[in-house]
Scaffold this motif. Structure first.
Motif, short mmCIF file in Angstrom:
data_model
loop_
_atom_site.label_atom_id
_atom_site.label_comp_id
_atom_site.label_asym_id
_atom_site.label_seq_id
_atom_site.Cartn_x
_atom_site.Cartn_y
_atom_site.Cartn_z
N THR A 9 32.70 20.72 -0.61
CA THR A 9 32.58 19.48 0.15
C THR A 9 32.34 18.29 -0.78
OG1 THR A 9 31.72 20.67 2.06
CG2 THR A 9 31.28 18.32 1.97
N LEU A 10 31.43 18.46 -1.73
CA LEU A 10 31.16 17.38 -2.68
C LEU A 10 32.37 17.08 -3.56
CD1 LEU A 10 27.55 18.37 -3.78
CD2 LEU A 10 28.22 16.43 -2.35
N LEU A 11 33.02 18.12 -4.05
CA LEU A 11 34.18 17.95 -4.91
C LEU A 11 35.33 17.28 -4.15
CD1 LEU A 11 35.32 18.53 -7.74
CD2 LEU A 11 36.20 20.68 -6.82
N THR A 12 35.52 17.66 -2.90
CA THR A 12 36.58 17.06 -2.09
C THR A 12 36.37 15.57 -1.91
OG1 THR A 12 36.91 19.14 -0.93
CG2 THR A 12 37.73 17.16 0.15
N LYS A 13 35.14 15.17 -1.66
CA LYS A 13 34.86 13.74 -1.46
C LYS A 13 35.10 12.95 -2.75
CE LYS A 13 31.68 14.35 2.33
NZ LYS A 13 30.36 14.19 2.85
N ILE A 14 34.69 13.51 -3.87
CA ILE A 14 34.86 12.80 -5.14
C ILE A 14 36.33 12.71 -5.52
CG2 ILE A 14 34.38 12.95 -7.62
CD1 ILE A 14 31.66 14.24 -6.81
N VAL A 15 37.03 13.85 -5.49
CA VAL A 15 38.44 13.87 -5.89
C VAL A 15 39.29 13.10 -4.88
CG1 VAL A 15 40.44 15.38 -6.28
CG2 VAL A 15 38.21 16.00 -7.20
N GLY A 16 38.99 13.26 -3.60
CA GLY A 16 39.75 12.55 -2.57
C GLY A 16 39.63 11.04 -2.71
N ALA A 17 38.43 10.56 -2.96
CA ALA A 17 38.23 9.11 -3.14
C ALA A 17 38.97 8.61 -4.38
CB ALA A 17 36.74 8.81 -3.26
N PHE A 18 38.95 9.41 -5.43
CA PHE A 18 39.67 9.03 -6.65
C PHE A 18 41.18 8.97 -6.39
CE2 PHE A 18 41.89 10.31 -10.55
CZ PHE A 18 41.52 9.26 -11.38
N LEU A 19 41.72 9.97 -5.71
CA LEU A 19 43.16 10.01 -5.44
C LEU A 19 43.60 8.87 -4.51
CD1 LEU A 19 43.88 13.83 -5.04
CD2 LEU A 19 44.55 12.34 -6.92
N LEU A 53 47.16 6.95 -4.51
CA LEU A 53 48.13 7.54 -3.58
C LEU A 53 47.85 7.08 -2.16
CD1 LEU A 53 48.06 11.21 -4.91
CD2 LEU A 53 49.77 9.48 -5.44
N HIS A 54 48.85 7.21 -1.31
CA HIS A 54 48.70 6.95 0.12
C HIS A 54 47.88 8.07 0.73
CE1 HIS A 54 49.99 6.41 4.34
NE2 HIS A 54 50.09 5.14 3.98
N TRP A 55 47.15 7.79 1.80
CA TRP A 55 46.28 8.80 2.39
C TRP A 55 47.05 10.01 2.87
CZ3 TRP A 55 46.78 10.48 7.37
CH2 TRP A 55 47.48 9.66 8.27
N ARG A 56 48.31 9.83 3.29
CA ARG A 56 49.11 10.97 3.73
C ARG A 56 49.43 11.89 2.56
NH1 ARG A 56 52.99 7.79 7.96
NH2 ARG A 56 51.44 7.71 9.61
N GLN A 57 49.67 11.33 1.39
CA GLN A 57 49.93 12.15 0.22
C GLN A 57 48.69 12.94 -0.19
OE1 GLN A 57 51.31 8.84 -2.20
NE2 GLN A 57 53.38 9.72 -2.26
N VAL A 58 47.54 12.31 -0.09
CA VAL A 58 46.28 12.99 -0.40
C VAL A 58 46.08 14.15 0.58
CG1 VAL A 58 43.76 12.75 -0.53
CG2 VAL A 58 45.25 10.94 -1.44
N SER A 59 46.39 13.90 1.84
CA SER A 59 46.26 14.95 2.85
C SER A 59 47.23 16.10 2.59
CB SER A 59 46.52 14.34 4.23
OG SER A 59 46.41 15.33 5.22
N GLN A 60 48.44 15.80 2.17
CA GLN A 60 49.41 16.85 1.85
C GLN A 60 48.97 17.67 0.64
OE1 GLN A 60 52.90 14.46 1.45
NE2 GLN A 60 53.38 14.52 3.65
N ILE A 61 48.41 17.03 -0.34
CA ILE A 61 47.89 17.74 -1.51
C ILE A 61 46.74 18.67 -1.10
CG2 ILE A 61 46.63 17.45 -3.69
CD1 ILE A 61 48.28 14.85 -4.09
N ALA A 62 45.86 18.16 -0.27
CA ALA A 62 44.72 18.98 0.20
C ALA A 62 45.21 20.18 1.01
CB ALA A 62 43.78 18.12 1.03
N ALA A 63 46.22 19.98 1.84
CA ALA A 63 46.76 21.09 2.63
C ALA A 63 47.39 22.15 1.73
CB ALA A 63 47.79 20.57 3.64
N ALA A 64 48.11 21.71 0.71
CA ALA A 64 48.73 22.66 -0.23
C ALA A 64 47.66 23.45 -0.97
CB ALA A 64 49.63 21.91 -1.21
N ILE A 65 46.59 22.80 -1.39
CA ILE A 65 45.51 23.50 -2.08
C ILE A 65 44.82 24.49 -1.14
CG2 ILE A 65 43.23 23.18 -3.15
CD1 ILE A 65 44.33 20.54 -4.31
#
Length: 102
Positions: A29-39, A43-55
């Motif tokens: 949870t902590l790592l997701t918030k840090i990396v997500g905010a950085f990305l 990147l566009h929020w949809r791209q960040v969401s697609q990356i998260a789904a792939a992971i």
């Protein structure tokens, strides 16, 4: 409930499983918030969401493969569909295992 059923004869393994699950959940949870905010800065929020789904899909595939091999090699009780159904007895048994009461 699933961990309690799989490790009902080994309270030490059950507590290790609960500890690992808790640490993985909190740290991810902590790592997701840090990396997500950085990305999101690049990147566009949809791209960040697609990356998260792939992971997430990759992680599920790795765990599925790893856990299947782990259960076969250690002769652990395999999880059946009946074990995954939620019942009051299973929940109370799980709570009892967590609290340490017999």
């Amino acid at each position: 409930v699933i961990l309690a059923e799989a490790y009902e004869k080994s309270p030490e393994k059950f507590s290790q499983g609960i500890t690992a699950l808790s640490l993985a959940s909190t740290s991810s949870t902590l790592l997701t918030k840090i990396v997500g905010a950085f990305l999101l800065k690049f990147l566009h929020w949809r791209q960040v969401s697609q990356i998260a789904a792939a992971i997430a899909l990759l992680g599920a595939a790795v765990l599925h493969t790893f856990l299947r091999d782990e259960n076969k090699s250690k002769n652990l009780k395999m999880i059946t569909p009946e074990m995954t159904s939620i019942s009051a007895d299973g929940i109370l048994k799980s709570i009892g295992n967590v609290l340490g009461s017999p």
